[in-house]
Design an enzyme around this catalytic site. Sequence first.
Site, PDB file in Angstrom:
ATOM      1  CD  GLU A 117      70.427 -64.967  36.690  1.00  0.00           C
ATOM      2  OE1 GLU A 117      70.042 -64.094  36.727  1.00  0.00           O
ATOM      3  OE2 GLU A 117      69.524 -65.979  37.149  1.00  0.00           O
ATOM      4  CB  CYS A 130      59.971 -66.152  41.084  1.00  0.00           C
ATOM      5  SG  CYS A 130      60.639 -67.348  41.346  1.00  0.00           S
ATOM      6  CB  CYS A 137      70.580 -74.811  44.856  1.00  0.00           C
ATOM      7  SG  CYS A 137      69.093 -75.587  45.436  1.00  0.00           S
ATOM      8  CB  CYS A 141      67.096 -81.438  40.663  1.00  0.00           C
ATOM      9  SG  CYS A 141      66.841 -81.283  42.250  1.00  0.00           S
ATOM     10  CB  CYS A 144      66.889 -77.647  38.826  1.00  0.00           C
ATOM     11  SG  CYS A 144      66.836 -75.604  39.511  1.00  0.00           S
ATOM     12  CB  CYS A 368      60.706 -73.369  36.183  1.00  0.00           C
ATOM     13  SG  CYS A 368      58.814 -72.451  37.046  1.00  0.00           S
TER      14      CYS A 368
HETATM   15  N1  SAH Z   1      64.365 -75.794  45.480  1.00  0.00           N
HETATM   16  C1  SAH Z   1      62.844 -75.419  45.165  1.00  0.00           C
HETATM   17  C2  SAH Z   1      62.066 -74.134  44.802  1.00  0.00           C
HETATM   18  C3  SAH Z   1      62.614 -73.619  43.241  1.00  0.00           C
HETATM   19  S1  SAH Z   1      61.431 -73.744  42.465  1.00  0.00           S
HETATM   20  C4  SAH Z   1      62.394 -76.850  44.401  1.00  0.00           C
HETATM   21  O1  SAH Z   1      63.490 -77.618  44.252  1.00  0.00           O
HETATM   22  O2  SAH Z   1      60.871 -76.923  44.687  1.00  0.00           O
HETATM   23  C5  SAH Z   1      61.520 -74.062  41.288  1.00  0.00           C
HETATM   24  C6  SAH Z   1      61.336 -75.266  40.656  1.00  0.00           C
HETATM   25  O3  SAH Z   1      61.240 -75.303  38.835  1.00  0.00           O
HETATM   26  C7  SAH Z   1      61.001 -76.658  41.223  1.00  0.00           C
HETATM   27  O4  SAH Z   1      60.008 -77.346  41.170  1.00  0.00           O
HETATM   28  C8  SAH Z   1      61.831 -77.160  40.013  1.00  0.00           C
HETATM   29  O5  SAH Z   1      61.688 -78.444  39.877  1.00  0.00           O
HETATM   30  C9  SAH Z   1      61.491 -76.464  38.624  1.00  0.00           C
HETATM   31  N2  SAH Z   1      62.838 -76.629  38.062  1.00  0.00           N
HETATM   32  C10 SAH Z   1      64.221 -77.024  37.958  1.00  0.00           C
HETATM   33  N3  SAH Z   1      64.605 -77.127  37.033  1.00  0.00           N
HETATM   34  C11 SAH Z   1      63.387 -76.679  35.850  1.00  0.00           C
HETATM   35  C12 SAH Z   1      64.030 -77.252  34.365  1.00  0.00           C
HETATM   36  N4  SAH Z   1      64.953 -77.110  33.329  1.00  0.00           N
HETATM   37  N5  SAH Z   1      62.678 -76.668  33.962  1.00  0.00           N
HETATM   38  C13 SAH Z   1      61.229 -76.873  34.709  1.00  0.00           C
HETATM   39  N6  SAH Z   1      60.726 -76.076  35.808  1.00  0.00           N
HETATM   40  C14 SAH Z   1      62.307 -76.721  36.200  1.00  0.00           C
END
Ligand code: SAH
Length: 396
Positions: A117, A130, A137, A141, A144, A368
């Site tokens: 996406e 974005c 991935c 985490c 996410c 995000c």
């Molecule tokens: N893998 C990279 C790129 C993804 S960026 C990274 O983690 O930096 C996506 C951003 O959204 C990251 O900062 C991630 O930690 C954040 N994110 C992931 N899940 C989220 C959620 N449920 N709510 C808010 N931010 C989230």
Amino acid sequence: MTQLPVLNLSSSATATIGDGRRASLPPRHLADLDLAGRRAAVVDLGEQAFRAGQVSAHYFGRLVRDPAEMTDLPAGSRATIAEALLPALLHPVSELSTDDGATRKTLWRLHDGSLVESVLMGYPDRVTVCVSSQAGCGMACPFCATGQAGLTRNLSTAEIVDQVVWFAAMAARGELPGCPDRLSRVVFMGMGEPLANYNRVIAAVRRLTDPAPEGLGLSQRHITVSTVGLVPAMRRLTSEGLSVTLALSLHAPDDDLRDTLVPVNQRWKVAEVLDAAFEYAARTGRRVSIEYAMIRDVNDHPWRADLLGRLLSGRLAHVNLIPLNPTPGSKWDASPKPVEREFVRRLRAAGVATTVRDTRGREIDGACGQLAASSGGKVGERQDGLLARRANEETQ
Ligand code: SAH
């Protein structure tokens, strides 16, 4: 030592996708190559080298991909060159839109069936896309959505670049009301860990920033690469001489908590990852962005704000707090607003620049951490106010 979840730092291109088929990199596209490589490829086809510049000017300069519109190329060469250098990489499956069309999420099917996406965000003064750098991935985490299904495969350079070119063309056609017609910013904050697909992501950054016809001609400063904190790759990025913005997804100032929120922390600790980020800032003069999802009663305690403030005080860094976005099956919520305000207050009191992200696209699971790239019957089942349309497949 605890076994880490999949930490696929290699450039391995294959993995098994849902139905058991092997995922694989797509056919070569001109955006995989620099201009010299494109010239060589065109010569291999028996065409003259300067045709590479012409086809590049169409793709990157005019944002045109249909060979019929490339009238400066001899009719007989158009199909040959397009077939060899402009294969269709991204097949739109669906598009969801909100904010009166200013926020759009497109689900793409790739040549091997993998799904990714991208999200477009239009503002009065800028248009940002974005992009995803991997299908799925491997960083796992727990808050996410993308991390839950694991890694399918790395995207190719052109699969990354084409997400941007696609939306740049949409902006140029004036399809984003109230927004500029030029896409100006790219954030590597979609699906995947960009620094785990290092070579292709760096090549994509070069294609996006090289002037046309070699590339799209965006400013390096308007590109943000976000990472969970893969320290060796961060150091390598520091040595590239690029001036992109680095974002570090920290989410906790202490190793105990970060070990669970960002499992890669079991390998590279907070102190080490911050050091690598500060080194990047020192070398480039660019302020690093520390990303911190605010999760109720998990990482939003006043003492954690104070600890984060001490770690960042006097550094070339600013904190970007992200109210946690809901993801399927997660037991966590966003922090209450008063808790968030106190967190901001303490960071600012420590002299750390802090902002709260204006989260776009939550209603379309485009914010995000919400990108899961599932097509299963979601389109058309959305609440009121959402335009959900199924784009024609195979329109390229
Ligand atoms: N893998 C990279 C790129 C993804 S960026 C990274 O983690 O930096 C996506 C951003 O959204 C990251 O900062 C991630 O930690 C954040 N994110 C992931 N899940 C989220 C959620 N449920 N709510 C808010 N931010 C989230």
